[in-house]
Motif scaffolding. Structure first.
Motif, mmCIF file in Angstrom:
data_model
loop_
_atom_site.group_PDB
_atom_site.id
_atom_site.type_symbol
_atom_site.label_atom_id
_atom_site.label_comp_id
_atom_site.label_asym_id
_atom_site.label_seq_id
_atom_site.Cartn_x
_atom_site.Cartn_y
_atom_site.Cartn_z
ATOM 1 N N GLU A 163 16.939 51.609 50.818
ATOM 2 C CA GLU A 163 17.924 52.776 52.181
ATOM 3 C C GLU A 163 19.548 52.122 52.092
ATOM 4 N N ASP A 164 20.176 50.911 51.344
ATOM 5 C CA ASP A 164 21.071 50.295 50.654
ATOM 6 C C ASP A 164 21.862 51.277 49.726
ATOM 7 N N HIS B 285 20.126 57.756 57.413
ATOM 8 C CA HIS B 285 19.929 55.843 57.638
ATOM 9 C C HIS B 285 19.886 55.652 56.415
ATOM 10 N N ARG B 286 20.778 54.627 56.680
ATOM 11 C CA ARG B 286 21.214 53.205 55.766
ATOM 12 C C ARG B 286 21.071 52.036 56.232
ATOM 13 N N GLU B 287 20.478 51.518 55.860
ATOM 14 C CA GLU B 287 19.856 50.148 56.127
ATOM 15 C C GLU B 287 19.929 49.087 54.975
ATOM 16 N N ALA C 242 21.734 48.331 59.656
ATOM 17 C CA ALA C 242 20.774 49.527 59.810
ATOM 18 C C ALA C 242 21.950 50.605 60.506
ATOM 19 N N TYR D 257 24.540 57.260 59.425
ATOM 20 C CA TYR D 257 26.066 57.649 58.281
ATOM 21 C C TYR D 257 26.153 58.543 58.485
ATOM 22 N N TRP E 156 27.803 54.349 52.564
ATOM 23 C CA TRP E 156 28.535 53.075 53.660
ATOM 24 C C TRP E 156 28.987 51.971 53.635
#
Length: 735
Positions: free
Chosen positions: A265-266, A272-274, A279, A282, A360
């Motif tokens: 998720e990056d 959703h970014r994690e 997390a 964004y 992000w």
């Protein structure tokens, strides 16, 4: 300005840039920064020098560096190898930091050449000087991060692209066609390398030039132009192919990048970014807010002279737009003109600023949006916008020279004297230089001071390593930020084959015994510290290196003598293994509390004078791999403190193995478990602990039967004589 003098001046400026960066890297960042990605790239560089793309440690969980992906018994970095390969070149010539100097020199030289191609040679030289004087360039070029190296490839692409287009328009019998094609291929290979290093960064930088290439084909299609641009495309595709091949080798899929394998998720985009449990949602609104702040910080603090340099760049852009206007596409020449080259530089402001909104990472470098001094941006700047230094420096130089020329012309008109005109021009140049230099120094001062404080804290924390040889050793490191190597201790890195004079391992209880088994012929140590690990606040810790010994036998006994201060009102003992806990009461408050922890037959129990179990059964079970924690609580009217012993245990084949316990004295519960190590001289009078560890049984051994002893002033090694006596004892020692 004559070509020879221009080249000499550009070379001297580049050499100056390399020297300044080398000095900064050596003196200001000897232990690196608080961005622990530096350790990742340096570990990767060392691997490449050994011909390795992956690590194969004997105990993966104990040797996993920061930001490395674990794939079975293999570890590989989440980053592409291009920046690390560039750092490795420096090591081949005598030191990694030489690569930083070379990259900085090349970036200044290329910026000078590109600005000269877009404007003139005077502007090119001043643009190179402005780049060198930019705080973002000076700081980030002096550290082992990928932004300056990737910018090198982007600048080389821009330079080669402009040169190839210029030579195409000058075909004749002097080899111009051959030179154009050579530069075209170089441009493609450079942008391909940039893509391999940081794909999105390369795309944002290349976008204006790609637009120009497509426009030139539309406006003036020809075989020569098609050949030139095909060579550039071919070189770029080679870089893309290399990146996809590397992905396939590392992750098993050409389209899955290692950073995505590390944290799926990056990535780019909204939503959703994690990464590693952190997390954020964004959203586009949050992205615009974060990027507005990042860009504001960039142009007010991190470009040459901050707001003054930004104003000059704005003047330069405005003057360019006013000169060329906004003509229709059909009015532009198919051949590369000065205006088109300048327009490509100006378009970088659009592509890089707009494109970064989609990433992000620009939110993460800010830390708290409400605190401008929070996050890595405060000390390392908005490094995702590093490529913007090129157009900013170029247009600031253009704006500055426009102003200078106007003042000189006005002076000539009013004075009518060449001598007075030169005097006015010299005065204006001096005032401008003082203004720009003073503003830049004012911006750099606090940043340099912050880094100097961090370096001083690192210097104190690493002092025990400077004072000892530690040859053929294994050093267990604490884990203030989780079970990673080089996070935060990036100065302490392993050789890629784990065969260096020192081997560093994560201190993680029972796995420490697996490390000892993997390195049976070394000496073992444990690096510990007392205090909170906050070098980024300029605060150091009280460090020490303790000797660690391993024992094994039918059973293991840990003896501890703990001082009980006069003011103590009571004492109690707690022993635990996982969820199993046993409690013991202490009769009175003896000056020295003696405890004996015995591990045998799959259980552990505490005994000692005046120590009695609370409840029916205070014995706790011991699994095959276990960490036994013994806590002694010393209470008094206003609170008290606790002693804490962590004993790694491994049971296998009817044998119990153990290591010298990790020892803490905890006055604050929050600082216990890593930040309260027992360090001689770092705890108050009346607080003291001595421990010894022995193995019992017919086959008991300890580090080749070496013995050790403790003294009241602090533990020390004994003569280390071999003995065949049983039981075998191994002390917890400070050296």
């Amino acid at each position: 300005m004559k070509r020879r003098r221009f080249r000499l001046s550009a070379a001297l400026l580049a050499i100056l840039a390399g020297g300044v960066v080398l000095l900064t890297a050596t003196e200001l960042f000897p232990y690196h920064t608080t961005n622990h990605d530096e350790g990742v790239y340096l570990q990767q560089a060392a691997m490449l020098l050994e011909g390795q793309f992956s690590l194969f440690p004997p105990v993966p969980d104990s040797f996993r560096p920061w930001f490395f992906v674990e794939d079975g018994g293999r570890l590989y970095p989440k980053y592409a190898p291009v920046p690390a390969a560039m750092f490795a070149v420096g090591e081949l010539f005598g030191g990694f930091r030489l690569a930083l100097a070379g990259i900085a020199a090349a970036n200044v030289a290329l910026t000078t050449a590109i600005a000269a191609a877009a404007f003139d040679r005077r502007t090119g030289l001043l643009a190179g000087a402005f780049l060198l004087a930019s705080p973002l360039f000076l700081i980030d070029s002096s550290v082992f991060l990928p932004y300056a190296p990737t910018t090198f490839w982007n600048l080389l692409f821009a330079f080669a692209y402009l040169r190839s287009a210029r030579f195409e328009g000058d075909f004749g019998g002097d080899g111009s066609a051959r030179r154009s094609h050579g530069y075209a291929l170089l441009a493609g290979l450079a942008v391909g390398a940039a893509f391999f290093a940081r794909p999105y960064t390369a795309v944002l930088f290349a976008a204006p030039f790609i637009v120009h290439a497509l426009y030139s084909l539309w406006a003036g299609p020809s075989a020569t132009r098609l050949t030139r641009l095909s060579l550039t495309a071919l070189g770029g595709l080679a870089g893309v192919g290399a990146a996809l091949a590397y992905n396939a080798a590392m992750t098993g899929s050409p389209t899955e990048f290692p950073y995505a394998a590390f944290a799926p998720e990056d990535g780019l985009g909204f939503g959703h970014r994690e990464i590693l449990g952190y997390a954020r949602d964004y959203t586009s609104e949050l992205a615009l807010r974060a990027n507005t702040e990042v860009v504001s910080v960039l142009f007010s603090e991190w470009v040459v002279a901050g707001p003054v340099g930004t104003l000059l760049a704005a003047v330069g852009v405005g003057a360019f737009l006013r000169r060329v206007g906004l003509p229709r596409l059909s009015d532009w020449s198919a051949d590369l003109t000065d205006a088109q080259a300048t327009a490509a530089l100006a378009a970088l402001f659009v592509s890089i600023l707009a494109g970064n909104v989609y990433f992000w990472g620009n939110l993460n470098i800010l830390g708290s949006l409400a605190d401008p001094a929070d996050g890595l941006i405060d000390t390392l700047g908005p490094y995702y916008h590093f490529d913007l230094l090129l157009p900013t420096a170029a247009f600031a130089a253009h704006g500055a020279l426009l102003g200078f020329d106007r003042v000189r012309a006005l002076a000539a008109e009013r004075t009518g004297s060449a001598r007075r005109t030169r005097g006015v021009a010299a005065g204006v140049a001096l005032v401008g230089t003082v203004l720009l230099a003073g503003t830049t120094v004012g911006l750099l001062g606090p940043v340099v001071a912050d880094h100097a404080e961090t370096t001083a804290a690192y210097d104190e924390a690493y002092q025990p390593f400077e004072e000892r040889q530690l040859d053929e050793s294994v050093v267990f490191l604490p884990t203030p930020y989780g079970d990673w190597l080089n996070h935060p201790f990036q100065h302490l890195r392993n050789d890629p084959r784990f065969d260096g004079e020192r081997v560093y391992a994560v201190s993680d209880g029972p796995d420490d015994l697996a490390v000892v088994s993997a390195f049976p012929n070394r000496t073992y140590y444990r690096y510990v510290y007392r205090g909170e690990w906050t070098p980024f606040l300029g605060e150091s810790v009280e460090p020490a290196i303790h000797r660690v010994r391993a024992v094994r036998g039918d059973s293991v006994t840990l003896n501890a003598t703990l001082a009980v201060p006069d003011y103590a009102e009571s004492a109690s003992v707690r022993v635990s293994t996982g969820d199993d806990v046993g409690y013991y009461a202490v009769n009175g408050t003896p000056a020295n509390l003696s405890l004996r922890l015995r591990v045998a037959d799959g259980s552990a129990r505490v005994a000692g004078p005046g120590v009695a179990p609370v409840g029916e059964n205070a014995t706790v079970p011991v699994a095959s791999d276990e960490e036994i924690v013994v806590q002694v609580f010393v209470s008094e009217a206003t609170g008290g403190f606790s002693y804490r012993l962590e004993l790694p245990i491994r049971r296998a084949d009817g044998e119990v193995r153990a290591l010298t316990p990790y020892r803490e004295v905890c006055f604050l519960l929050d600082n216990c478990n890593g930040e309260a190590a027992y360090v001689a001289g770092a705890v108050p009078d009346g607080v003291r602990m001595e421990t010894s560890l022995r193995a019992d049984g017919s086959g008991a051994v300890a580090d080749g039967n070496a013995t050790a002893r403790s003294s009241p002033d602090g533990p020390h090694d004994s003569d280390g004589r071999d003995t065949a006596r049983k039981p075998v004892r191994a002390e917890s020692v400070d050296e």
